[in-house]
Scaffold this motif. Sequence first.
Motif, PDB file in Angstrom:
ATOM      1  N   ALA A 391       0.829  -1.211   0.000  1.00 57.91           N
ATOM      2  CA  ALA A 391       0.000   0.000   0.000  1.00 57.91           C
ATOM      3  C   ALA A 391       0.860   1.258   0.000  1.00 57.91           C
ATOM      4  CB  ALA A 391      -0.930  -0.003   1.213  1.00 57.91           C
ATOM      5  N   GLU A 392       1.974   1.228   0.711  1.00 54.87           N
ATOM      6  CA  GLU A 392       2.866   2.394   0.724  1.00 54.87           C
ATOM      7  C   GLU A 392       3.502   2.617  -0.648  1.00 54.87           C
ATOM      8  OE1 GLU A 392       5.003   2.989   4.894  1.00 54.87           O
ATOM      9  OE2 GLU A 392       4.872   0.849   4.373  1.00 54.87           O
ATOM     10  N   VAL A 393       3.850   1.542  -1.325  1.00 59.20           N
ATOM     11  CA  VAL A 393       4.388   1.674  -2.686  1.00 59.20           C
ATOM     12  C   VAL A 393       3.357   2.311  -3.592  1.00 59.20           C
ATOM     13  CG1 VAL A 393       5.139   0.388  -4.722  1.00 59.20           C
ATOM     14  CG2 VAL A 393       6.022  -0.224  -2.463  1.00 59.20           C
ATOM     15  N   GLN A 394       2.138   1.819  -3.540  1.00 58.42           N
ATOM     16  CA  GLN A 394       1.094   2.309  -4.429  1.00 58.42           C
ATOM     17  C   GLN A 394       0.620   3.715  -4.076  1.00 58.42           C
ATOM     18  OE1 GLN A 394       1.563   0.531  -6.990  1.00 58.42           O
ATOM     19  NE2 GLN A 394      -0.517  -0.195  -7.371  1.00 58.42           N
ATOM     20  N   ARG A 395       0.806   4.112  -2.841  1.00 62.26           N
ATOM     21  CA  ARG A 395       0.400   5.459  -2.427  1.00 62.26           C
ATOM     22  C   ARG A 395       1.201   6.526  -3.158  1.00 62.26           C
ATOM     23  NH1 ARG A 395      -2.223   7.709   1.928  1.00 62.26           N
ATOM     24  NH2 ARG A 395      -2.563   5.629   2.791  1.00 62.26           N
ATOM     25  N   ASP A 396       2.470   6.230  -3.448  1.00 68.19           N
ATOM     26  CA  ASP A 396       3.314   7.193  -4.165  1.00 68.19           C
ATOM     27  C   ASP A 396       4.300   6.401  -5.014  1.00 68.19           C
ATOM     28  OD1 ASP A 396       4.934   9.232  -5.092  1.00 68.19           O
ATOM     29  OD2 ASP A 396       5.002  10.292  -3.173  1.00 68.19           O
ATOM     30  N   ARG A 397       3.861   5.988  -6.185  1.00 70.32           N
ATOM     31  CA  ARG A 397       4.663   5.120  -7.039  1.00 70.32           C
ATOM     32  C   ARG A 397       5.930   5.829  -7.522  1.00 70.32           C
ATOM     33  NH1 ARG A 397       2.837   0.765  -9.635  1.00 70.32           N
ATOM     34  NH2 ARG A 397       3.438   1.528 -11.707  1.00 70.32           N
ATOM     35  N   ARG A 398       5.833   7.110  -7.757  1.00 66.76           N
ATOM     36  CA  ARG A 398       7.021   7.840  -8.217  1.00 66.76           C
ATOM     37  C   ARG A 398       8.098   7.843  -7.139  1.00 66.76           C
ATOM     38  NH1 ARG A 398       8.530  13.589  -8.526  1.00 66.76           N
ATOM     39  NH2 ARG A 398       6.534  14.165  -7.620  1.00 66.76           N
ATOM     40  N   GLN A 399       7.717   8.135  -5.914  1.00 65.35           N
ATOM     41  CA  GLN A 399       8.691   8.124  -4.832  1.00 65.35           C
ATOM     42  C   GLN A 399       9.261   6.724  -4.622  1.00 65.35           C
ATOM     43  OE1 GLN A 399      10.017  10.632  -3.277  1.00 65.35           O
ATOM     44  NE2 GLN A 399      11.308   9.324  -2.003  1.00 65.35           N
ATOM     45  N   ALA A 400       8.412   5.703  -4.795  1.00 64.03           N
ATOM     46  CA  ALA A 400       8.872   4.330  -4.602  1.00 64.03           C
ATOM     47  C   ALA A 400       9.935   3.948  -5.622  1.00 64.03           C
ATOM     48  CB  ALA A 400       7.688   3.364  -4.679  1.00 64.03           C
ATOM     49  N   VAL A 401       9.721   4.266  -6.903  1.00 64.39           N
ATOM     50  CA  VAL A 401      10.699   3.871  -7.917  1.00 64.39           C
ATOM     51  C   VAL A 401      12.002   4.651  -7.750  1.00 64.39           C
ATOM     52  CG1 VAL A 401      10.062   5.471  -9.798  1.00 64.39           C
ATOM     53  CG2 VAL A 401      10.890   3.184 -10.338  1.00 64.39           C
ATOM     54  N   VAL A 402      11.897   5.891  -7.315  1.00 66.24           N
ATOM     55  CA  VAL A 402      13.107   6.678  -7.068  1.00 66.24           C
ATOM     56  C   VAL A 402      13.899   6.089  -5.899  1.00 66.24           C
ATOM     57  CG1 VAL A 402      13.951   8.933  -6.296  1.00 66.24           C
ATOM     58  CG2 VAL A 402      12.202   8.802  -8.065  1.00 66.24           C
TER      59      VAL A 402
END
Length: 512
Positions: A391-402
């Motif tokens: 859920a944390e990944v999906q909440r901010d996918r851009r921040q996650a990939v960075v």
Amino acid sequence: MSVSSHQRPLSSHQHPLYSAEQVRELDRRTIATEGDGFALMRRAGEAAYDALRARWPWVRRLCVLCGGGNNGGDGYVVAALAAADGLAVDLVALKPPGELAGDARRAHALAEEAGVEAVSWDDELTLDGEIMVDAMLGTGAKGAPREPYAAAIAQVNAAARPVIAIDVPSGVDVDTGHVEAAAVQATMTITFIGDKFGLHTGAALDYVGDVVHADLGVDGRRHADLTPVAWRQSRRDIAAALPARSPNSHKGAHGHVLVVAGAPGMGGAALMTSEMVARIGAGKVSLATDPAHVSASLTRFPEIMAHGVRGTPDLASLIAAADVLAAGPGIGTGAWGQAALRCVLEAGKPCVIDADGLNLLAARWEGYRRDDWVLTPHPGEAARLLGCSTAEVQRDRRQAVVELQRRWGGTIVLKGAGSLVFDGERLMLCPFGNPGMASGGMGDALTGVVAGLLGQVDGVAEAARIGVLIHALAADAAAEAGGERGLLASDLASYARRLANPQSLPNHADHA
């Protein structure tokens, strides 16, 4: 960690995506130059009304729901234009008109002058328009919508009428694509000045409908200090990356890929990955798999050099002969998979890691980092690599990939709706793909596409970008031919081959 300031398009076909604050800055600069913010608001309202009439020329009655601020102001302009055009307009004010200020107040006056009287929101109100216009919450809204907006969103969705959202569907975060609680389910979203990143990835794709970008005469690319947060890919990128081959080329010039896949009982992943490597144009394809899978592999794909591997001694010579390694599909997390992945990592060759390979990295190679690999996690695998929840990944996918790239290096592909590719400098968003891809083996196919391209294009980042693009477009072509339900990973191979030969394809309109 923010995306690098080196974000620049890799081709003129790519479309810039901005954050909400960047678009607000473009808006401020435009108003400062033109000296009239209301003129810009009127252009936005006109663009929205034109898009509405183009999509639904038969409409005779609108229901326009307006909040405060510029988003509500745009809605009041739409109401005024519709009334002037002879349409019946039900105008609903979520914020009392007496509390409006600035340009939004002027827009409300424009609607009044056109003979449209706003009705204050009431939970018992019936929304009767043939088309709903959502001008409630704009790009500055964050978190779960509060009342009365939450009730209005529920009413709009319950009405089951076509909806055009102004700039963003109310309830969608335009910076992340996250939906905290509820959001308007739009049929079309018309977004202004700069296209917003969050409209094209994650949960937002369930709500935005068709996204139309109206720049209102503002070109964000002329402002060099406002670097887009990402670039949306175009199908035309493929031709630039994969030119026609030289008549004198040979198989040794296009890469020898070794696929390390298929622990006992998981031979299908090995076959799907290997086939995609071959179909995308690698010069030679070898497969290192459990001995039980060799016979089936040779029967189905005689072009693939399949080798039974029981342990690291069997694998070492195969790795030494290859240029590119692909590991993870179906290797499991037991002794076979651990030994195989260790050999791949110690070889120091360009590689693609997916599936069980990613789970093993998260569990046993924490802190390992390199520049010459591509990791292709889905959100669950990304969460394990980051030590957080899906859920944390999906909440901010851009921040996650960075953050994934910062920790693990190389190029990261965060799969899902609106897949993201980040190499530490440029963030690319793939606008293609379809729900039929939610089936087993799609990740294995992507691993094969990216690995097969590593010997044909310039670097791991380019292989990841073009691989994601071809994979998604192949799935779209397969879905167009036979529908989304029942779409299988093995259906993609023939379409991927055609896409990898863009010179032989007829000209297609670019739908991105």
